[in-house]
Design a protein around this motif. Structure first.
Motif, mmCIF file in Angstrom:
data_model
loop_
_atom_site.group_PDB
_atom_site.id
_atom_site.type_symbol
_atom_site.label_atom_id
_atom_site.label_comp_id
_atom_site.label_asym_id
_atom_site.label_seq_id
_atom_site.Cartn_x
_atom_site.Cartn_y
_atom_site.Cartn_z
ATOM 1 N N GLY A 102 27.671 42.474 -27.606
ATOM 2 C CA GLY A 102 26.386 42.969 -27.144
ATOM 3 C C GLY A 102 25.589 43.655 -28.233
ATOM 4 O O GLY A 102 24.883 44.628 -27.970
ATOM 5 N N LEU B 274 15.486 44.578 -20.792
ATOM 6 C CA LEU B 274 16.789 44.930 -21.338
ATOM 7 C C LEU B 274 16.960 46.439 -21.425
ATOM 8 O O LEU B 274 15.990 47.183 -21.578
ATOM 9 C CB LEU B 274 16.962 44.348 -22.745
ATOM 10 C CG LEU B 274 16.774 42.839 -22.913
ATOM 11 C CD1 LEU B 274 16.906 42.472 -24.384
ATOM 12 C CD2 LEU B 274 17.780 42.068 -22.069
ATOM 13 N N ASP C 205 20.472 47.516 -13.222
ATOM 14 C CA ASP C 205 21.423 46.465 -13.597
ATOM 15 C C ASP C 205 20.736 45.526 -14.576
ATOM 16 O O ASP C 205 20.241 44.460 -14.207
ATOM 17 C CB ASP C 205 21.895 45.721 -12.348
ATOM 18 C CG ASP C 205 22.982 44.706 -12.666
ATOM 19 O OD1 ASP C 205 23.608 44.829 -13.731
ATOM 20 O OD2 ASP C 205 23.189 43.784 -11.852
ATOM 21 N N PRO D 120 20.705 43.525 -18.524
ATOM 22 C CA PRO D 120 21.460 43.146 -19.713
ATOM 23 C C PRO D 120 21.281 44.205 -20.803
ATOM 24 O O PRO D 120 20.221 44.822 -20.918
ATOM 25 C CB PRO D 120 20.831 41.807 -20.126
ATOM 26 C CG PRO D 120 20.153 41.297 -18.902
ATOM 27 C CD PRO D 120 19.703 42.509 -18.146
ATOM 28 N N GLU D 121 22.322 44.404 -21.602
ATOM 29 C CA GLU D 121 22.294 45.451 -22.610
ATOM 30 C C GLU D 121 22.443 44.857 -24.004
ATOM 31 O O GLU D 121 23.087 43.828 -24.201
ATOM 32 C CB GLU D 121 23.433 46.448 -22.366
ATOM 33 C CG GLU D 121 23.342 47.168 -21.037
ATOM 34 C CD GLU D 121 24.473 48.160 -20.834
ATOM 35 O OE1 GLU D 121 25.389 48.213 -21.692
ATOM 36 O OE2 GLU D 121 24.445 48.891 -19.826
ATOM 37 N N TRP E 41 20.263 34.073 -23.053
ATOM 38 C CA TRP E 41 21.673 34.038 -22.666
ATOM 39 C C TRP E 41 21.866 34.496 -21.224
ATOM 40 O O TRP E 41 22.789 34.060 -20.549
ATOM 41 C CB TRP E 41 22.491 34.922 -23.603
ATOM 42 C CG TRP E 41 22.857 34.254 -24.885
ATOM 43 C CD1 TRP E 41 22.896 32.919 -25.152
ATOM 44 C CD2 TRP E 41 23.271 34.905 -26.091
ATOM 45 N NE1 TRP E 41 23.297 32.690 -26.453
ATOM 46 C CE2 TRP E 41 23.536 33.889 -27.040
ATOM 47 C CE3 TRP E 41 23.431 36.232 -26.461
ATOM 48 C CZ2 TRP E 41 23.966 34.174 -28.342
ATOM 49 C CZ3 TRP E 41 23.861 36.518 -27.754
ATOM 50 C CH2 TRP E 41 24.125 35.504 -28.685
ATOM 51 N N ALA E 42 20.996 35.393 -20.750
ATOM 52 C CA ALA E 42 21.084 35.904 -19.376
ATOM 53 C C ALA E 42 20.449 34.964 -18.360
ATOM 54 O O ALA E 42 20.376 35.295 -17.169
ATOM 55 C CB ALA E 42 20.430 37.280 -19.293
ATOM 56 N N ARG F 94 27.161 37.854 -28.702
ATOM 57 C CA ARG F 94 27.197 37.964 -27.244
ATOM 58 C C ARG F 94 28.407 38.756 -26.767
ATOM 59 O O ARG F 94 28.339 39.479 -25.775
ATOM 60 C CB ARG F 94 27.218 36.556 -26.646
ATOM 61 C CG ARG F 94 26.937 36.493 -25.160
ATOM 62 C CD ARG F 94 26.790 35.042 -24.738
ATOM 63 N NE ARG F 94 26.382 34.911 -23.354
ATOM 64 C CZ ARG F 94 26.106 33.741 -22.777
ATOM 65 N NH1 ARG F 94 26.177 32.620 -23.491
ATOM 66 N NH2 ARG F 94 25.752 33.685 -21.502
ATOM 67 N N VAL G 130 19.007 37.504 -26.137
ATOM 68 C CA VAL G 130 19.794 38.117 -25.066
ATOM 69 C C VAL G 130 19.258 37.693 -23.699
ATOM 70 O O VAL G 130 20.036 37.409 -22.774
ATOM 71 C CB VAL G 130 19.798 39.652 -25.215
ATOM 72 C CG1 VAL G 130 20.529 40.303 -24.051
ATOM 73 C CG2 VAL G 130 20.449 40.054 -26.538
ATOM 74 N N ASN G 131 17.949 37.624 -23.555
ATOM 75 C CA ASN G 131 17.377 37.195 -22.278
ATOM 76 C C ASN G 131 17.667 35.733 -21.986
ATOM 77 O O ASN G 131 17.945 35.368 -20.833
ATOM 78 C CB ASN G 131 15.871 37.459 -22.264
ATOM 79 C CG ASN G 131 15.523 38.853 -21.815
ATOM 80 O OD1 ASN G 131 15.802 39.235 -20.679
ATOM 81 N ND2 ASN G 131 14.934 39.643 -22.705
#
Length: 280
Positions: free
Chosen positions: A69, A9, A28, A30-31, A98-99, A66, A95-96
């Motif tokens: 962020g 991330l 690129d 996820p943040e 969700w990605a 989400r 977050v991961n």
């Protein structure tokens, strides 16, 4: 701002956390922005598939949103060393996931450019084994959470936290986590490495490494998923279970660490040779 890198991330809000590597411009990733709120979680905020709330072991709440962020810790302020580990791991897992990535309660090390994950329950000795490997100049990719995506494992914070020092390991360390751990710093590392296999730890006689069938590895991987309330793609888990996996047994004896390392080196060497011999 480029932010910091950890667990695959780009992390904002933690510029003063020295155990995280700088993020590379243009990646690129996820943040997530980490925030702190010195107070209770607002109860009027509705929960849905765009928000997750976790009650942490110390009574704090973590809210991950989400849409914005953001990940917010509600409770007394956390110091930078605590934010690096263990508090960054829970929002990173959400977050991961969700990605579309898989996350496991695991560490990982690198041999010949490929990553091997080390899994086991909280008292299985993952951190002490990884610290012993680091003392032998084996690159350690992650200590507590292995984030897996597209056949690779991402690097975690550049530290290992130990309840007690590893005897005979010439590792510099400092007190962390309110004096409860010795923190061993790790050097910078490539942000990801291709995943080559799994080691599931257990205490017993040995050291010994027993090759596991894919069906056995699948059950163990499912049990070690971080935050299992979030769904996984069964096809991804099946693919991960098809990688080489071993049950690594070793005694609760510090003097066995050298024999354990030699066994790991032999097993991974054989796995690398087998992979090199496969037709393209």
């Amino acid at each position: 701002m480029t932010g910091r890198f950890a667990y695959g991330l780009r992390v904002y809000g933690l510029d003063d956390v020295t155990d995280l590597m700088p993020a590379e411009p243009g990646d690129d990733l996820p943040e997530v922005t980490i925030r702190q709120h010195d107070g209770p979680r607002p109860t009027e905020v509705p929960l849905d598939r765009w928000r997750q709330v976790r009650l942490l072991a110390d009574g704090r709440h973590l809210t991950v949103d989400r849409r914005t962020g953001t990940a917010t810790f509600h409770g007394p302020p956390l110091t930078p060393d605590l934010l690096a580990h263990p508090y960054l791991a829970p929002p990173a897992v959400v977050v991961n996931r969700w990605a579309g990535r898989e996350t496991f309660h695991a560490g990982a090390f690198v041999r010949h450019g490929r990553a091997y994950a080390v899994l086991g329950p909280r008292t299985a000795g993952k951190s002490s084994l990884l610290a012993a490997l680091a003392a032998r100049d084996v690159p350690v990719l992650a200590d507590d959470v292995a984030v897996v995506h597209d056949g690779a494992v991402f690097a975690g914070p550049r530290c290992i936290d130990l309840r007690q020092p590893v005897p005979g390991a010439a590792l510099a360390g400092r007190t962390a986590r309110e004096g409860s751990r010795t923190r061993v710093p790790l050097p910078p590392i490539a942000v990801r490495a291709p995943l080559a296999g799994w080691f599931f730890l257990r205490w017993g006689d040995g050291p010994a490494a027993t090759r596991l069938a894919a069906i056995d590895a699948l059950g163990r991987l499912a049990a070690e998923r971080s935050w299992p309330q979030l769904p996984s793609d069964p096809a991804v888990l099946l693919g991960l279970a098809a990688l080489p996996a071993w049950e690594l047994t070793r005694p609760r004896d510090w003097t066995a660490l050298e024999r354990t390392w030699r066994l790991i080196a032999s097993v991974t060497e054989s796995a690398d040779l087998a992979t090199a011999g496969r037709p393209a």
